[in-house]
Write an enzyme that holds these catalytic residues in place. Structure first.
Site, short mmCIF file in Angstrom:
data_model
loop_
_atom_site.label_atom_id
_atom_site.label_comp_id
_atom_site.label_asym_id
_atom_site.label_seq_id
_atom_site.Cartn_x
_atom_site.Cartn_y
_atom_site.Cartn_z
CD GLU A 110 4.27 0.58 6.91
OE1 GLU A 110 5.13 0.77 7.79
OE2 GLU A 110 3.96 1.47 6.07
CG ASP A 118 -0.22 0.03 2.54
OD1 ASP A 118 0.82 -0.67 2.66
OD2 ASP A 118 -0.65 0.77 3.44
#
Lengths: 351, 351
Positions: A125, A71
């Site tokens: 994250e 991400d």
């Protein structure tokens, strides 16, 4: 979108970057990675939400983990990616799709690596810890994350950064007595009282301990302050939010005790914390990698997911392409040559 | 609703209190007051929005103003009014419909007072200054507010409180340099910097000057503080909102210069201010009232609309029933006997 793991590492990075995957919207990218990995017969693949674990299972005595999150922070007008003067620009180039590209390339090419290798690609994250895909994997399938050494491919500029510091936030509250500000002597000003908290912070001498050969640098800082009822009221409460960054020779419990000791006499509420991770560079599994990477290893100051591997009982270090100071900036970029260098170093180490 | 100005002062107060008039919703009460005043042939009546001015015009050499606001702070479950143990409870009993009731009773009964009398009933005192009915009157019809002495019937517990202190708010801003809190030494913490502002405030010695025989008591206080970007960022700005309450021997310009001097070296923005008012108890028109009221006069610390009369060039004092500390409290109440006492004192003075 299909990923071509045979394209060079910069081209593969660009493909990953151009598949938007802001935290929470990683499904398309996770599906593309899954298709690519399932096409590799030497890997056993497991999917958990938008996280993927791919493992060689050759029965080697040693197992290394290569991990990276897929991400990114929100796009800031910096997509699609573009290449200029040996740099690849765009959201996620540095943090950390270039690292993911290297891991994917190695997953495809290392059909029979020296140690067994576990590749971990995970989601979320960049947002609150509870959504973190690596945390979810560690709860759902801890057996898939077992290994002897973990390499988290966060940007380090191609240097090994060992472990990470822990982080803890606390609210320190000063109480007073409310009064009309025209008769301020009838009250007790909680904001004035917070001056003593700020004095403590200004006088604070942070530790710089050496842990497993690396020098850490702690910090205790106000990151927020709020107080005030109205423009004509002596305030009866002021809250200082502090952030303690602590070296990995201290546990979370020790860090909390330290914060409470510094602010003895005040109401202290620990609001969140995450442990550090010792660098573990003295572990035998790390020795060959240390020898292969040019430049001296250094301590990692910022908190990273290496701490999650540390909690699983294995040493972990950070090693990846890109300048960590560029992470989250609209100008995010990565040197193309550095991606290839790191791929070559890891291939030699694992190959 | 019709007001019976012949009912006793406590009953009249209860009628006023039971006609809700939170700031901005005074129309019904203003209409009732207007009807009552227009029924009195010795008064000339002027209406401006929800404010009313009623004047005797007997050509006396001296003119006294009795003024009070007819709005209240929001109702806090304390209506309708109730009477218990010699007290009248309810929203506005103390601040300041008991004072308004006394003025209305005097308006009805003093058909040929010793000085000419101007009665002023106005709206929106409890909200932002721009909406204040007395301010509007002073702009629209300053000639109606001319006089030799103004008595503002705000609650003073039946003691004369002379003048009022001025009030000024300022924002004092500390700048720093943003950085990641894991590498705090790369930045400069603006919240820590604000510690010096708070030190200045804690060391500050307020003046207690004697002005026209009354002792004032200044104050310089933080009434708000804010700073912080995120839990992992060294903040680059912290703003302390301060409130300076200054004695009426200082002008607004002098007060502003003082605030800038105290915080020399910092960015200081004056956000709002209102001047004080000298007590003016040495004025001949005040002498007879001073003689009639039991108890020594004292300084008024809080800002009141006496300052508006002061700006119009006349001395002004505060004198009314009710404990000022009860104003704005849900438990607001007024001693019934005190309403009658103050009415009697004023009737003797003006009659």
């Amino acid at each position: 979108m299909d990923l071509d793991l045979a394209s060079d590492s910069a081209e593969l990075t660009a493909s990953l970057v151009d598949t938007e995957s802001v935290s929470g919207t990683e499904a398309a990218l996770a599906a593309a990675i899954e298709r690519a990995l399932r096409g590799l017969p030497h890997l056993s693949v497991h999917r958990d939400g938008n996280a993927l674990v791919a493992r060689t299972t050759r029965g080697r005595p040693e197992r290394v983990i290569l991990a990276g999150h897929i991400d990114t922070v929100p796009v800031a007008g910096n997509l699609p990616s573009r290449r200029e003067d040996g740099m690849l620009y765009g959201c996620g180039t540095c943090d950390m799709k270039s690292g993911v590209a290297v891991a994917l390339r190695l997953a495809a090419r290392l059909t029979a690596p020296r140690p067994d290798v576990t590749y971990v690609f995970y989601d979320c994250e960049e947002v609150e810890a509870e959504r973190n895909g690596l945390l979810r994997l560690s709860r759902n399938s801890p057996e898939l994350l077992r290994g002897d050494l973990a390499v988290l491919m966060e940007p380090t500029g191609g240097v090994i950064e060992g472990g990470c510091q822990g982080t803890m936030r606390a609210e320190v509250t000063v109480h007073g007595k409310r009064a009309h500000s025209a008769r301020s002597w009838m009250g007790q000003n909680a904001i004035h009282g917070a001056g003593e908290i700020l004095d403590l912070l200004r006088r604070y001498q942070p530790r710089e301990p050496v842990v497993d050969g690396l020098t850490y640098h702690e910090g205790l800082n106000a990151v927020g302050i709020s107080g005030g009822v109205a423009g004509n009221v002596i305030p009866d409460e002021c809250v200082v939010q502090v952030n303690y960054r602590f070296a990995p020779d201290r546990s979370e419990a020790e860090a909390a005790a330290h914060v409470r000791e510094v602010f003895a006499g005040y109401q202290v509420t620990i609001t969140d914390s995450a442990p550090g991770a010792r660098p573990g560079l003295d572990h035998p599994a790390a020795a060959a990698l240390l020898a292969a990477v040019p430049g001296a290893p250094r301590a990692k100051f910022g908190w990273t997911d290496v701490a999650r591997f540390s909690l699983l009982g294995m040493p972990a270090l950070n090693y990846g392409p890109g300048d960590p100071m560029l992470a989250h900036s609209p100008d995010e970029h990565v040197p193309v040559a550095q991606i290839a260098e790191i791929e070559a170093t890891l291939q030699t180490w694992l190959g």
